[in-house]
Each structure stands twice: as structure tokens, then as C-alpha cells.
Scaffold this motif. Structure first.
Motif, short mmCIF file in Angstrom:
data_model
loop_
_atom_site.label_atom_id
_atom_site.label_comp_id
_atom_site.label_asym_id
_atom_site.label_seq_id
_atom_site.Cartn_x
_atom_site.Cartn_y
_atom_site.Cartn_z
N ALA A 240 43.38 49.95 34.84
CA ALA A 240 43.51 48.50 34.86
C ALA A 240 42.94 47.91 36.14
O ALA A 240 42.23 46.90 36.11
N LEU A 241 43.24 48.53 37.28
CA LEU A 241 42.67 48.03 38.54
C LEU A 241 41.15 48.07 38.47
O LEU A 241 40.49 47.09 38.83
N THR A 242 40.59 49.18 38.03
CA THR A 242 39.13 49.31 37.97
C THR A 242 38.52 48.27 37.06
O THR A 242 37.53 47.61 37.41
N ARG A 243 39.12 48.09 35.90
CA ARG A 243 38.59 47.11 34.93
C ARG A 243 38.62 45.69 35.50
O ARG A 243 37.63 44.96 35.43
N HIS A 244 39.75 45.31 36.08
CA HIS A 244 39.88 43.95 36.61
C HIS A 244 38.97 43.75 37.84
O HIS A 244 38.39 42.67 38.01
N TYR A 245 38.85 44.77 38.67
CA TYR A 245 37.99 44.63 39.84
C TYR A 245 36.53 44.44 39.43
O TYR A 245 35.83 43.59 39.98
#
Length: 301
Positions: A240-245
Motif C-alpha cells: 500500500a505504501l509503495t502504491r500510494h507513493y
């Protein structure tokens, strides 16, 4: 912790008329002594400020670290990054023998298991992107992360931790280092993990503890955060962090697997000194091996 009279003198450097009501150690201070000082103002107002005093290891690495962190916090405030407000810097040695700074107290807590994981990761991604957008030209006083990374990779240890594939990590990184430079140099927090994130309710209040800040490839921050979140919360948090970043940042991720390996190498030497409970260390090692295995497969593939 310093004696009350000394802490009262420190507080009076910022507020000459204030009285020290109480002081307490704040959790999470490993490389620095971090205290909350509760001030009573003459008009009856109560206010809490934070005293930060860097430890010997940080001062040996950079004797100017207190002044640099204070200056960095000023830049972050001007850029709108969620971080503590710098209030006072003292390098005189007249009250304490080493430099110290006062900053605003952020009313928040770290969250072990966020109720809204995706929402938390979105806010963290936005904060990380905001950090990386701070103009690097304003931060020439910070160290260069690529030099630190190269030194870590080249550093051999007489007894590598092969349970965490340390020798293979070093060999793989050494053979491919440095990675291609496809992203402009950016401000890096340097240690993004759940313990450095303060939340109130469901809102991110501040990213704290900036002593590891440097200038370098933003992939370094992303990779370190990916590792820490994978260990703390599992694959969903990391994804999720990677996708949103990536949704809010124009960044080339070609070298991300290499930076993931670098992030995996960072904590190995210090792990025995963390004082973790056996079950916590066992869990960390299992997840660390899983993270490393994925990154090695991505590099080798």
C-alpha cells in the motif's frame, strides 16, 4: 536524565519567566536523549516542549548534528512538511557539555496495528513525497547518502550473520553498486519506520527524529520504509505504501530492488544490541528473510 535544576535552566533559555512543572523521558529515544519538559507560564498557560540531546555516536559521526537538525527543521516548517517546530538551539556548553535543541511537542502516538491500514499508508506516502520535494539546494549542509551507502556495503564483519544472508547481501550489492542514478537528489529522512510516525486519531501529525537526514536517491527512503513496514505490519502495508507513493511521486523505480537489499543490510550489525524479546526478534528475522529473498530474486531475475 538531567537534574531538575539543570532542566529548569534549559527551559528558561526559551521562556525566561516559565517554571518547570515536570519532566519525563519520551519513549523511542535510542540515539538521542529525548525529554518532555512541562512549562508553567506566568499567565497560567501550560506548555510542553521537547529537549533533544544527541548521543555520542551521532556526535562522533557529525559534530554539528544538533545545529544541522535545527536548521533542517526550519526548512521543513517553511516547506509544510509535518515535523516538529524548532524552538531553540544551544551550542554554548554552558548548561550541558554537548549541544542540545528544544522543539515543539507533538501530541500523538505511534500505532502498532492501524485500524485503517490503507489510509495510514496513503498519508505516509504523501508525507514522504512532500519530504522528497523539499529543494535539495537549501540543504547543502546535509551529508550525501550515496557515500554512506557505499561505506556500509564495503564494510566487512569478521562474523557476518548468515542467518540473514549477510554475505550474499554484501556480494550482490558490491557487484551492482552504485545503482543507476535516474532520480534527482532529494532530501531523505533516513529512518522512516512506525516509531518515527506520530498519529492522533486517524491523522498523521508528524514525522520525527531527523538525525539521519541526508541528500540522496529517494528510493533509499522508500526502500527503508518498505522494509520497516513489511516487518511491522506485513506485505499489505508495504504494498500500500509503495502504491500510494508512486501515485503522488514521479520516480524511476528501476533500482528499487537494489535499494531494498541495501535497506535489508542496514540493521543486521546492530540487531543484537536492540534488546528485543526473543519472540519479537524471531518474528523480525523471519520477515527480514522474506523481504531479502524477494529483493534478491528481483535483482537476480
Amino acid at each position: 536524565m538531567q537534574d531538575p535544576d539543570t532542566l529548569a535552566r534549559i527551559l528558561r533559555r526559551l521562556y525566561p519567566e516559565a517554571r518547570l512543572r515536570a519532566a519525563r523521558l519520551l519513549a523511542g529515544g535510542v540515539s538521542a536523549e529525548v525529554l518532555a519538559l512541562e512549562a508553567a507560564h506566568p499567565d497560567g498557560r501550560a506548555e510542553t516542549v521537547v529537549l533533544r540531546r544527541h548521543g555520542a555516536a551521532d556526535r562522533a559521526r557529525d559534530p554539528e548534528i544538533a545545529a544541522q537538525e535545527f536548521r533542517l527543521l526550519q526548512v521543513l516548517q517553511a516547506a509544510g512538511v509535518p515535523a516538529p517546530l524548532p524552538l531553540h538551539l544551544d551550542t554554548s556548553g554552558t548548561i550541558l557539555p554537548t549541544p542540545w535543541l528544544l522543539q515543539s511537542f507533538v501530541d500523538g502516538d505511534t500505532e502498532d496495528v492501524p485500524a485503517d491500514l490503507d489510509g495510514h499508508m496513503r498519508q505516509l506516502a504523501e508525507a514522504l513525497a512532500a519530504i522528497h520535494r523539499v529543494p535539495a539546494a537549501d540543504l547543502a549542509f546535509l551529508p550525501r547518502q550515496e557515500e554512506q551507502a557505499a561505506a556500509l556495503i564495503a564494510r566487512s564483519r569478521p562474523e557476518p550473520d548468515e542467518s540473514l544472508a549477510e554475505s550474499r547481501l554484501r556480494a550482490t550489492l558490491a557487484a551492482a553498486w552504485p545503482p543507476p542514478r535516474r532520480n534527482p537528489p532529494a532530501l531523505l529522512h533516513g529512518d522512516v519506520w512506525p516509531g518515527n510516525l506520530l498519529w492522533r486519531g486517524s491523522r498523521l501529525q508528524a514525522v520525527i527524529d531527523w538525525e539521519d537526514a541526508a541528500i540522496g536517491d529517494p528510493l533509499a527512503d522508500l526502500a527503508n520504509a518498505r522494509l520497516e513496514l513489511f516487518i511491522a505490519h506485513g506485505e499489505d502495508a508495504m504494498a500500500a505504501l509503495t502504491r500510494h507513493y508512486l501515485a503522488v511521486s514521479e520516480i524511476d523505480t528501476t533500482a528499487l530492488p537494489l535499494w531494498d537489499l541495501w535497506a535489508a543490510l542496514r540493521p543486521i550489525a546492530g540487531l543484537p544490541g536492540w534488546g528485543l524479546a526473543p519472540e519479537a526478534e524471531h518474528r523480525l528475522r523471519i520477515r527480514h528473510r522474506a523481504f531479502t529473498g524477494r529483493a534478491l530474486a528481483a535483482v537476480d531475475g
